[in-house]
Design an enzyme around this catalytic site. Structure first.
Site, PDB file in Angstrom:
ATOM      1  N   ASP A 172       0.858  -1.181   0.000  1.00 25.54           N
ATOM      2  CA  ASP A 172       0.000   0.000   0.000  1.00 25.54           C
ATOM      3  C   ASP A 172       0.897   1.234   0.000  1.00 25.54           C
ATOM      4  OD1 ASP A 172      -1.809  -2.051   0.501  1.00 25.54           O
ATOM      5  OD2 ASP A 172      -3.032  -0.848   1.858  1.00 25.54           O
ATOM      6  N   LYS A 222      -7.036   3.234  -3.496  1.00 27.26           N
ATOM      7  CA  LYS A 222      -7.519   3.215  -2.118  1.00 27.26           C
ATOM      8  C   LYS A 222      -7.772   4.649  -1.664  1.00 27.26           C
ATOM      9  CE  LYS A 222      -5.713   1.803   2.448  1.00 27.26           C
ATOM     10  NZ  LYS A 222      -4.587   1.109   3.126  1.00 27.26           N
ATOM     11  N   LYS A 273     -10.501   0.226  -2.809  1.00 27.52           N
ATOM     12  CA  LYS A 273     -10.548  -0.011  -1.369  1.00 27.52           C
ATOM     13  C   LYS A 273     -10.867   1.288  -0.632  1.00 27.52           C
ATOM     14  CE  LYS A 273      -7.785  -1.352   2.647  1.00 27.52           C
ATOM     15  NZ  LYS A 273      -6.487  -1.868   3.155  1.00 27.52           N
TER      16      LYS A 273
END
Length: 316
Positions: A144, A216, A252
């Site tokens: 991430d 995300k 996400k």
């Protein structure tokens, strides 16, 4: 690559994207959030949401013991009910990846790690690549990374594109890890700092053009974090990107999703915006550790007719 050949061409492309109708996006997200799902469909939605959760601990006080306990919960969220699905992943700092990998073994739960000077994204590219390489070498399945929002808001899109490309390259394990695929790259936009829905759309496309496997919303360290309208804009982006390129990218939302009711709203939003192909943990995740206990309580309520006590499930 032609689009990304210079900052000018990237800017022309990103600012040529259709503008977002803020009022319309807010209204549609609110409308979809009122959909009522009951009985069997609700039970299925709860299990699907559990399977999409990324259990996360990203605190300075994290310990190996805390990570092991979280991994145990990820594999068996309710020890008293083996029918509860396991979660999608656990997310930790790079120095705790090896601990999580060992604890999860062959369970199938993925290990994600934040990298690239999380949560600010303010460091040199060498540091960001090194941060990523540490997590990859330790066995992370997902990385991430967080974009430099200062660079984005300054219009330095080429810098962000190049950083994502470099981090994607750093995710390659090489020949020494035969049989274990390269980690997926999730690019965190930190939408709470992007100021407008148009910027959210541009940042989504920028990340996808550079090779992101997921986009995300948030680090969880900035408010507001995930919201339904912002997630709607991102889902529209991945839908349109797939139509134009044939490549599917996951989404996400992370931060602020705490209840089963919230989770179901997001599942409805996914189905009605991007389509049912995204209703899968491979393509949609919920970054919300505190959500899991509420999902478990609602699941038990539907099965037994009563809620578990507040101390029945472990706190994360």
């Amino acid at each position: 690559m032609e689009i990304a050949s210079s900052n000018a061409t990237l800017r022309a492309f990103l600012h040529g994207l259709p503008g977002v109708d803020r009022v319309g996006a807010d209204q549609r997200a609110t409308m979809l959030g009122t959909r009522s799902i009951k009985t069997t469909a609700k039970a299925q939605a709860i299990d699907l949401a559990i399977s999409m959760v990324d259990l996360t601990t990203l605190e300075g006080a994290d310990t190996a013991g805390k990570v092991r306990a979280m991994c145990a919960k990820a594999v068996q969220p309710d020890p008293g009910d083996p029918s509860v699905p396991k979660v999608a992943a656990v997310c930790v700092y790079p120095d705790l990846v090896a601990e999580a990998v060992h604890a999860l073994g062959r369970s199938g739960v993925r290990v994600a790690s934040v990298a690239t000077a999380f949560p600010s994204g303010r460091s040199s590219l060498d540091v960001k690549v090194g941060d990523t390489a540490l997590a990859v070498a330790a066995g992370a399945d997902e990385i991430d990374m967080v974009i430099d929002r200062g660079a984005f808001l300054s219009g330095d899109y080429r810098k962000i594109f190049e950083e994502i490309v470099a981090i994607k390259a750093a995710c390659a394990r090489g020949e020494s890890a035969a049989g274990k695929g390269d980690p997926h790259l999730k690019v965190i936009l930190e939408t709470g700092e992007l100021q407008t829905y148009d910027n959210v759309r541009r940042a989504s496309w920028l990340a996808m053009l550079a090779g992101a496997d997921f986009i995300k919303t948030s680090t969880g360290k900035v408010s507001p974090a995930a919201t339904l309208p912002v997630t709607l804009v991102m889902l529209e982006a991945v839908r349109d990107f797939r139509l134009q390129t044939g490549r599917m990218v996951g989404v996400k939302p992370a931060g602020g999703i705490r209840t089963t009711k919230d989770a179901i709203k997001y599942l409805v939003l996914v189905n009605e915006t991007a389509g049912p192909d995204w209703l899968d943990p491979d393509w949609f995740r919920l970054g919300a550790s505190s959500l899991l206990n509420d999902l478990l309580m609602q699941r038990q309520k539907m099965a037994t007719g009563r809620y578990a006590g507040p101390d029945y499930f472990t706190l994360d």
